[in-house]
Each structure stands twice: as C-alpha cells, then as structure tokens.
Write a protein that holds these residues in place. Structure first.
Motif: not given
Length: 472
Positions: A201-214
């Motif tokens: 839905r919103s790749c440009g505004a995606f918060d990558w810091s919330a993505v864990r390694q798993v």
C-alpha cells in the motif's frame, strides 16, 4: 539417496509455504462472502435505490483510496571476471562488461549451445507450460521485476535490483548473519501478512525500522515466490536431469546468459547474500546444505506435501526436492562462474558480428548506388579519409581516445605485455580508484569493457578494426 529425515528442513519450509497460501485463500473466501452479503442486501432495494447506494459506496471507496495513496517508490554477467593467479587473457569476459546488444546476441548463441550440450548428454528437453501466477500492476509483491525497476529508476537512475529486495537483504546482512536459524525459523504468519499489505500500500512511507530479521526473511522468500515469472524463469528444469556435477555447472553457466537482465542481477544479489549466510555458519548454524534446502522450495515450484500419495509419487517428490536443493548448492558455491562468458561463446558472437558488419557494408553499397554522384563522392571521400587515417598507424599500434581527459588521444605500440591498466595509466589514471576503464568498441562486437589485466595484443588480433576508448 538422502533420507527423508535429512530433508526435514526442506519439508518444513514447504509446509510453511502451504500454511501461508491457505491463509490467503481463506481471506479471499471471506472477501467473496462479504460481497455476496452486500449483493443480498442490495437485492431488497428498488433498482434506483440500489444504484444510488452503489454510487455512494464507490465514491466513498475512491475517497479512502485517494487519502491513503502514497507515491509509489521504486522498490530497489556465461562467466564475473574470475580472479586467477595468472593474469587473465582476453578470453575471459564478465557479462556486465558487454553491451546489451552483445548480451542479447549471446543469449541466442547460448540457447543453441545449451540445446546441443543437453542433446549430447542424452537429456530430453521437453517444453512444459509454466504454472500460472497472479500478476499485479502496483505494489511490491506479485509485480514483475521490470515494473519494479521502472518505478525505482524514477528515483534511483541506473538501479539494477529492486529497492525493496535490496532493503530486505540489507536488514538481514546487518542484523541476522549471526542469528541461529536465519532464513529457516519462520515468523508470525499474521505479522507477515500485515507487513505485506503495508508494503504493497505505501512503500514510499514504509517504516523499515519496525521490520525484524525474521520478518525480513519471510518477506524476502515471499517476494521470490510471488514473482509473476520465477527468478530462474523456467530455464533450470532440464538441469535436474543432468547427472554429472561438472555438466550441471556448465549447463548453469549457459542458463545464466538466457536469463533476462533483471532476473540475472537479482539472482546474483541473492546468491551473494546466501554465500554470506554460509560463511557465518559457525554462529547461525546454517550450513550450505541447510541454506539450499530452505531456499529451494521458494526458488522452484515445490511439490505438494499431502498425505494421500503413492510410493512412486513420494519417491518422485524426494528426488525433485534433492535436485532443487542441489542446484541451489551449486549456484551458491560456483556463483562466480555463472556470470563469466567463455571464449567459445564470444568467438561465435564475434563471428556473428563480422557477418552483421558485412551485411551493413553490402546495404551501404546498395544505398550508394541509389544516391546521386555528388553524394557518392562525399561518401567515398569520407571513407578514403578514414582508411588513410588508419593506414598511418603501423601494425600493432592502436589509437586510444579519452574524450574526458586533457590528452584526448594517444597512439600506443602494443606488445605481448601491454595490458589495459597500462594504457589507462598512460593517461594519468589509476584503475584502482579512478573508475576509468578501457573499452573495445565496434569492429566485430558492439562494446566491451576490458579487465585491467587484459592483454591488449590478444584483443587487437581478434578485432583489428575496433576503436579504443577510455571512459567510466
């Protein structure tokens, strides 16, 4: 034969994939049920009332889409140069060093060579219809690599691997290489589904810091599985039936040149990462075979692991699983060989180039006959001037052009020791840090970037009419 116990990692990955797919099917059924209930409700209204309700609902839905819409961000060579103790001659070329025109021509040549190679090995190459996969026009998952790159290049010109794929690899490289079970341990299916929706839905505004390694591992495998065309397309199928490891590697080298450029670059980025994972196996407990068994069901169409199967079908599934994992193992181990063009392939390419050049000369002759005498005289004068310019150079002497340097041209006498790096140094450039390269342009090839240790006399002998140019 490897036992079923030894393949448990593979079957665990297959079951995880099936569970994710079942969850998606249930979600689709719920959406269909909701639509059926909506239709039932509208059926109780008059035709005019139903039309009014539908119109208001459509307006409301479009308003929500407009509010939530984010600009789509671009989600960002057979043989690379193999480093050997002896300086490489002109016979080794990285696929990335060739122009797209030469690569296209090499693709056709490789297809013929591969077919002949497999035929000589007695391997049957039957055409099979590829499995149907859903293709989407927007978002990230289920979108073709070319579409993703087209969007990405609006923001990052020249990017070769989709940005979202690079970002997932970066997260895993930074936080997961020493984590036990990286790629193997599954994350929460519900969280994976939520992250997938948010990315779409919103790749440009995606918060990558919330993505864990798993999460990154799950999204990476999901991205690969849902590509409309598999990362290795369908060119790998015949290599399952090649028994010799040496012959399998040779077939994979040829197959690499048949891949579209976007697939080849993305596959290379994946294999480089997988090699990093294996290099940390003392910490993450992911050996080469473990990594291969986890990735095989995601790269290749995996068999359905049901209970009601005949003994013959179970044996067939086991053979396919082992073969798929074995191919991944070979690609990770011998990945440097996959992007290098052999001498035989380039020789054929040069021969094709010579024939093409001859055809162009014939066409120019035909056009010349239709031109006026005055125009023909101008063409003849220019050709005479060009030939005269060449004749001023002695045998074994080349003229190198460097339009971006203060000294834009230089005549250089070649000997058996002159290498590309020597010529670049004559223009005051250091190949290790300047980013300048010597190119072979024209003649019986379109364009080739030469390795710094390439012996130029070898190139001169096979392509005496080429131009030489220094550029980035």
């Amino acid at each position: 034969m490897i036992s079923h116990v030894a393949m448990e990692t593979y079957w665990r990955e297959v079951r995880s994939i099936e569970e994710e797919e079942e969850g998606e099917e249930e979600e689709e059924e719920e959406e269909m049920k909701s639509m059926d209930e909506e239709e039932a409700l509208l059926s109780t209204l008059t035709r005019q009332q139903a039309a009014t309700v539908r119109k208001r609902l459509d307006n409301y839905t479009e308003t929500l889409k407009t509010r939530n819409r984010q600009p789509i961000r671009d989600v960002r060579d057979i043989f690379p140069q193999v480093f050997v103790p002896v300086s490489p001659p002109q016979s080794l070329t990285a696929a990335d060093d060739l122009s797209s025109c030469d690569l296209t021509r090499l693709g056709f040549i490789s297809h013929i060579e591969l077919s002949t190679f497999l035929l000589a090995l007695g391997v049957q190459t039957k055409r099979t219809r590829p499995p149907r996969r859903r293709t989407r026009d927007g978002g990230v998952f289920g979108v073709s690599l070319n579409s993703l790159l087209e969007n990405d290049r609006k923001t990052f010109p020249g990017v070769k691997v989709p940005v979202v794929f690079q970002k997932l690899l970066c997260i895993l490289e930074e936080t997961g290489l020493e984590t036990e079970g990286i790629l193997r341990v599954p994350g929460s299916a519900a969280r994976l589904k939520s992250l997938r929706r948010e990315l779409d839905r919103s790749c440009g505004a995606f918060d990558w810091s919330a993505v864990r390694q798993v999460d990154a591992a799950g999204l990476l495998k999901l991205f690969i599985r849902e590509l409309p065309t598999p990362l290795l397309t369908h060119t790998h199928l015949s290599t399952y039936r090649v028994s010799s490891v040496v012959h399998q590697i040779q077939a994979l080298q040829l197959l690499a040149l048949l891949l579209p450029e976007a697939n080849r670059d993305t596959l290379r980025a994946l294999l480089v990462f997988l090699r990093q994972v294996v290099s940390h196996q003392d910490r993450n407990r992911m050996s080469l075979w473990n990594v291969s068994m986890v990735m095989a069901p995601n790269l290749f169409t995996c068999p359905r692991h049901g209970n009601k199967r005949s003994i013959a079908r179970q044996r067939e599934e086991m053979e396919e699983a082992v073969a798929g994992a074995h191919l991944v193992q070979l690609m990770v181990t011998h990945q440097d060989l996959l992007w290098t063009v052999r001498q035989t392939g380039r020789q054929t390419d040069r021969q094709t180039g010579r024939e093409t050049e001859t055809d162009r000369e014939r066409e120019r002759d035909r056009q010349g006959e239709r031109e006026t005498d005055k125009e023909r005289e101008r063409q003849t004068g220019r050709e005479r001037e060009r030939q005269t310019g060449r004749e001023t150079l002695c045998e074994g002497v080349i003229r190198v052009h460097a339009p971006l340097h203060a000294k834009v041209s230089m005549a250089i006498q070649l000997d058996g020791q002159t290498r590309a790096r020597d010529v670049i140094a004559r223009f005051g450039c250091d190949t290790s840090c300047s980013g300048q390269h010597l190119y072979e342009v024209g003649g019986n090839i379109c364009e080739r970037r030469l390795h710094p240790d390439c012996v130029l006399l070898d190139v001169y002998r096979v392509n005496p009419h080429c131009d030489w140019m220094i550029k980035p």
